[in-house]
Design a protein around this motif. Sequence first.
Motif, mmCIF file in Angstrom:
data_model
loop_
_atom_site.group_PDB
_atom_site.id
_atom_site.type_symbol
_atom_site.label_atom_id
_atom_site.label_comp_id
_atom_site.label_asym_id
_atom_site.label_seq_id
_atom_site.Cartn_x
_atom_site.Cartn_y
_atom_site.Cartn_z
ATOM 1 N N TYR A 5 77.205 6.019 -70.924
ATOM 2 C CA TYR A 5 75.949 5.043 -70.872
ATOM 3 C C TYR A 5 75.564 5.163 -72.873
ATOM 4 C CZ TYR A 5 71.700 2.838 -71.523
ATOM 5 O OH TYR A 5 70.494 1.979 -72.157
ATOM 6 N N SER A 6 76.133 3.825 -73.605
ATOM 7 C CA SER A 6 75.680 3.314 -74.042
ATOM 8 C C SER A 6 74.595 2.310 -74.696
ATOM 9 C CB SER A 6 76.769 2.792 -75.454
ATOM 10 O OG SER A 6 76.650 2.669 -76.528
ATOM 11 N N ASN A 9 74.777 -1.854 -77.815
ATOM 12 C CA ASN A 9 75.794 -3.225 -77.017
ATOM 13 C C ASN A 9 76.451 -4.081 -78.846
ATOM 14 O OD1 ASN A 9 74.067 -4.960 -77.722
ATOM 15 N ND2 ASN A 9 72.933 -4.557 -75.375
ATOM 16 N N GLU A 11 75.987 -7.033 -79.255
ATOM 17 C CA GLU A 11 74.098 -7.855 -79.371
ATOM 18 C C GLU A 11 73.747 -7.507 -80.590
ATOM 19 O OE1 GLU A 11 75.352 -8.748 -75.444
ATOM 20 O OE2 GLU A 11 76.307 -8.751 -76.812
ATOM 21 N N LYS A 13 73.861 -4.349 -81.769
ATOM 22 C CA LYS A 13 74.568 -4.159 -82.919
ATOM 23 C C LYS A 13 74.055 -5.051 -84.191
ATOM 24 C CE LYS A 13 78.014 -2.007 -86.242
ATOM 25 N NZ LYS A 13 77.753 -2.661 -87.448
#
Lengths: 116, 85
Positions: A5-6, A9, A11, A13
Amino acid sequence: TFRCYSALNPELKTTLDKVVTSNKVILFMKGTKDFPQCGFSNTVVQILKSLDVPFETLDILENEILRQALKEYSAWPTFPQLYIDGEFFGGCDITVESLGKNGTRIPFVPQWGGRL
Amino acid sequence: MGVTKEGVEASLKSKLSPTHLEVIDTSGGCGASFAVEVVSEQFEGKRLLERHRMVNTALAEEMKDIHALSIKKALTPAQWNQSAA
């Protein structure tokens, strides 16, 4: 290591790129500069106030997505996180070591040419 | 409790081969909270931010359960000897 899971994303960033450059000095902290909710955050606020530099703060307790994303963005696991000139400067210990001790005000000023 | 002082010491020892290491448990009952002093050759030529990153990276596993970590010192052996002199 595998990360399933990150929070960061593309956008988000892009948004963070804008946020960290929105002010010359910006502090991501627990609470606000008037009501810090953690001793480490308070320490950095007090140092910045003592240096008489304008700075903005963002309360990461108010935004869990921001909180998780910033950890990845800065590659730094804890808060507070201080950004100067859009660049990650450090957390509480680094701020104390670099800006907070007696006498550091003298190298502090020429280093940034008084631009703060 | 997931993280112990010994666990923190073991991870820092294996990753940073410190010549001096002090881990202090600073938790006041609210969870794992530590202050560390690390002296290591590996800090040579590294800025303070990079040194702190190295400590954080060495404790990546523990950081998941650590409530607060304070890096009091991240020095090279030369700096450490100078400060002790």
